[in-house]
Scaffold this active site. Sequence first.
Site, PDB file in Angstrom:
ATOM      1  N   GLU A 107      31.009   5.956  57.794  1.00 30.22           N
ATOM      2  CA  GLU A 107      30.791   4.925  56.781  1.00 30.22           C
ATOM      3  C   GLU A 107      32.105   4.319  56.308  1.00 30.22           C
ATOM      4  O   GLU A 107      33.146   4.966  56.324  1.00 30.22           O
ATOM      5  CB  GLU A 107      30.092   5.528  55.556  1.00 30.22           C
ATOM      6  N   CYS A 120      37.259   1.182  51.577  1.00 30.03           N
ATOM      7  CA  CYS A 120      37.305   2.645  51.563  1.00 30.03           C
ATOM      8  C   CYS A 120      36.878   3.120  52.946  1.00 30.03           C
ATOM      9  O   CYS A 120      35.770   2.809  53.393  1.00 30.03           O
ATOM     10  CB  CYS A 120      36.365   3.186  50.486  1.00 30.03           C
ATOM     11  N   CYS A 127      32.872  16.390  56.921  1.00 25.30           N
ATOM     12  CA  CYS A 127      34.027  16.975  56.242  1.00 25.30           C
ATOM     13  C   CYS A 127      33.880  18.489  56.248  1.00 25.30           C
ATOM     14  O   CYS A 127      32.774  19.021  56.109  1.00 25.30           O
ATOM     15  CB  CYS A 127      34.116  16.472  54.794  1.00 25.30           C
ATOM     16  N   CYS A 131      32.883  21.000  49.581  1.00 26.20           N
ATOM     17  CA  CYS A 131      32.687  20.816  48.140  1.00 26.20           C
ATOM     18  C   CYS A 131      31.191  20.636  47.859  1.00 26.20           C
ATOM     19  O   CYS A 131      30.545  19.769  48.456  1.00 26.20           O
ATOM     20  CB  CYS A 131      33.468  19.608  47.642  1.00 26.20           C
ATOM     21  N   CYS A 134      29.439  17.119  46.966  1.00 22.50           N
ATOM     22  CA  CYS A 134      29.710  15.984  47.852  1.00 22.50           C
ATOM     23  C   CYS A 134      28.753  15.990  49.025  1.00 22.50           C
ATOM     24  O   CYS A 134      28.638  16.992  49.745  1.00 22.50           O
ATOM     25  CB  CYS A 134      31.161  16.065  48.337  1.00 22.50           C
ATOM     26  N   CYS A 361      29.611   9.198  48.937  1.00 21.06           N
ATOM     27  CA  CYS A 361      30.203   9.377  50.250  1.00 21.06           C
ATOM     28  C   CYS A 361      29.335  10.263  51.127  1.00 21.06           C
ATOM     29  O   CYS A 361      28.959  11.372  50.745  1.00 21.06           O
ATOM     30  CB  CYS A 361      31.593   9.990  50.100  1.00 21.06           C
TER      31      CYS A 361
END
Length: 370
Positions: A107, A120, A127, A131, A134, A361
């Site tokens: 994205e 962005c 990832c 976390c 997220c 995100c």
Amino acid sequence: MTSLPLVFDAPRRGLPPRHLADLSADERSAAVATLGERPFRARQLSHHYFARLTADPADMTDIPTVSRDRLVGELLPPLLTTVRDITCDDGTTRKTLWRAHDGTLLESVLMRYPDRTTVCVSSQAGCGMACPFCATGQGGLRRNLSTGEIVEQVRQAAVSARDGALGEPTRLSNVVFMGMGEPLANYKRVVDAVRRITEPAPAGLGISARGVTVSTVGLVPAIDKLTAEGLAVTLAVSLHTPDDELRDTLVPVNNRWKVAEVLAAARRYADATGRRVSIEYALIRDVNDQPWRADLLGRMLREQLTTRLVHVNLIPLNPTPGSEWDASPLPVQEEFVARVRAAGVACTVRDTRGREIAAACGQLAADSAP
């Protein structure tokens, strides 16, 4: 709060074929020569891609047709295909879901403000930092993006801004590495991408280093490595809480590098570059929004970074569907800001964009995954 493991090394799979943006100026000349072309063709090709923002061979009329087809075929392979564009905020925000050559989804978000236009970008597909609040972190890490895939997000954003995709033609002025992924876990490709983004055309896109922000959850050795690069981009540290007890679970990499170590590395970066460090703080209801944490944050930043070298960017949490996490109420947010400022530390609230278009995100990619 999270059961996913930390993953620092991405799976070695899926990287696309060689692309012009993967190569330095000297490497481009060598690649062109290997194809049997005169080295100056590398500069022509770079001018079209980085200055004119085109990868369409039909636009490259200064290059003979036979050479053009060979050069474009070998050095400008298609990297990203648009799956979906969604706009909101009266047309000033557009989120794009891309599909890479291997089917990987990623994205980027393009945003127009009164004084700037920002994209962005993602640096990884997924990832590995785990976390729990997220969407990307909870989806895990699929692979690193190539330098070319990162730069292509920026080039495409520059084309969209120029062509009026956000309501009126604008020039892309800012790039933030705050999309999917931990940028410093894909260190070499991200640094190479920053060089392509900031080098003057036709070597690169010619965006000022002052307009580029690289974020990290706090990979201390990589921050120190970035300090030595001399790039002078803005460093953003995703801190999210000033105390180790909570950060160990909220940002699991804290189990390896504690808050004091992260802030010390940020101070070294600020001292070396003269650039103010941005502290990213996603404010989460009843988790990290207590007044005493605001007081502790302000005090720690004043003492370890000095008020001249730090700025707090408070982020109202953009919750994902079904998540237990939620944004703090406005009065709580306002008190938090006031307490940080009372310590003499600059603190602003990020302009919230794209809530109605799955702007958290990783959310759009998660929603579109098979």
